[in-house]
Design an enzyme around this catalytic site. Structure first.
Site, PDB file in Angstrom:
ATOM      1  N   TYR A  31      -1.639  -0.811  10.316  1.00  4.14           N
ATOM      2  CA  TYR A  31      -1.785  -1.147   8.902  1.00  4.14           C
ATOM      3  C   TYR A  31      -0.597  -0.610   8.102  1.00  4.14           C
ATOM      4  CZ  TYR A  31      -3.800  -1.038   4.170  1.00  4.14           C
ATOM      5  OH  TYR A  31      -4.027  -1.194   2.825  1.00  4.14           O
ATOM      6  N   SER A  86       0.850  -1.191   0.000  1.00  3.77           N
ATOM      7  CA  SER A  86       0.000   0.000   0.000  1.00  3.77           C
ATOM      8  C   SER A  86       0.879   1.231   0.000  1.00  3.77           C
ATOM      9  CB  SER A  86      -0.900   0.018   1.242  1.00  3.77           C
ATOM     10  OG  SER A  86      -1.569   1.258   1.382  1.00  3.77           O
TER      11      SER A  86
END
Length: 287
Positions: free
Chosen positions: A154, A141
């Site tokens: 995350y 990501s």
């Protein structure tokens, strides 16, 4: 050019929705036989019906090593081997500060986003060596590249995926197994709603909202959709990328090029804001 994955066998985790679903559809269209892994059994069985003989569904909780091993084993028993692994299953958590982190939440995020990726590569490598090589693709990501794009657990996990992909590439590339990561930007999927604990139906509605408004968030005025990531995965899975390993491909509509002022003419640079009154006017002009 169709048929870029003819003769290849792929395993895709998180395959029943979002990026995973888009990748199953594209890989199948390009000739691959696919083991689609997820915990959404009804959607998984529907995939088998849509692509009879070409897609097999495997119930796979990626926090369980036995499930990962069984899903990869299915690629060999059903289709004869393994050429591509797309470690895509994922989830996010709420936007919390470091002071709010819990041991349970941190371990849960890392079990899905980091440990599962490592275990997927562990069980895929021997099968790919039997085939003379292969391609491993890991979903990272832009949150793993810069602050401000995701919760702390995350984001840290996704940074780990980027570096783990590089280290794994160093170890596996001599066996002709390429390892790369994809760093999606703002992609319209249900992960946003799921991170808030919303029911799947409501999370899907939130994905539609992201699709409707995403074009405003980055320089390229187009909402990011799962197919954008699927196409990147197709490149990394195909023989077009035989000389590519140990890197990460950013697919984000340009959102990470710089602050909004760098691409939105309506926004003034923070330097201009601070220094504007201090910079003398050009010669010949009144101050």
């Amino acid at each position: 050019m169709a048929g870029r994955l003819d003769g290849k066998v792929a395993v895709i985790t998180g395959a029943a929705s979002g990026i995973g679903l888009g990748t199953v559809e594209l890989f199948a269209a390009e000739g691959a036989r696919v083991v689609a892994c997820d915990i959404q059994d009804e959607k998984g069985r529907m995939l088998e019906q849509r692509f009879k003989g070409q897609v097999r569904y495997a119930h796979c909780d990626v926090t369980q090593e036995a499930d990962i091993a069984a899903a990869l084993g299915l690629a060999k028993s059903e289709f004869g081997g393994l050429d591509v692994l797309f470690n895509n299953a994922g989830i996010s958590d709420r936007m919390t500060s470091i002071a709010e982190v819990t041991t349970e939440g941190w371990d849960w995020i890392f079990s899905i986003l980091v440990r599962a990726v490592a275990l997927g590569m562990k069980h895929a490598a021997p099968l790919m060596i039997e085939r003379g090589g292969g391609s491993i693709i890991n979903t990272a990501s832009i949150a793993g590249l810069q602050a401000g794009y995701g919760p702390i657990a995350y984001s840290t996990a996704k940074a780990g995926v980027i570096h783990m992909s590089r280290v794994a590439a160093a170890q596996l590339s001599p066996q002709k197994i390429r390892v790369n990561a994809i760093c999606p930007g703002l992609i319209a999927t249900s992960i946003f709603g799921a991170s808030f604990g919303l029911p799947r139906e409501v999370a899907d509605q939130m994905a539609a909202m992201v699709a409707a408004n995403g074009a405003k968030a980055q320089p390229i005025p187009k909402a990011g959709v799962p197919d954008d990531i699927a196409k990147a995965a197709l490149y990394l899975a195909s023989d077009d990328s035989l000389f590519v390993s140990g890197t990460h491909l950013v697919v984000d509509g340009g959102i990470t090029v710089g602050g909004r002022h760098s691409w939105d003419t309506a926004m003034e640079s923070p330097f201009a804001t601070i220094l504007g009154d201090l910079v003398p006017p050009p010669a010949g002009q009144a101050g």
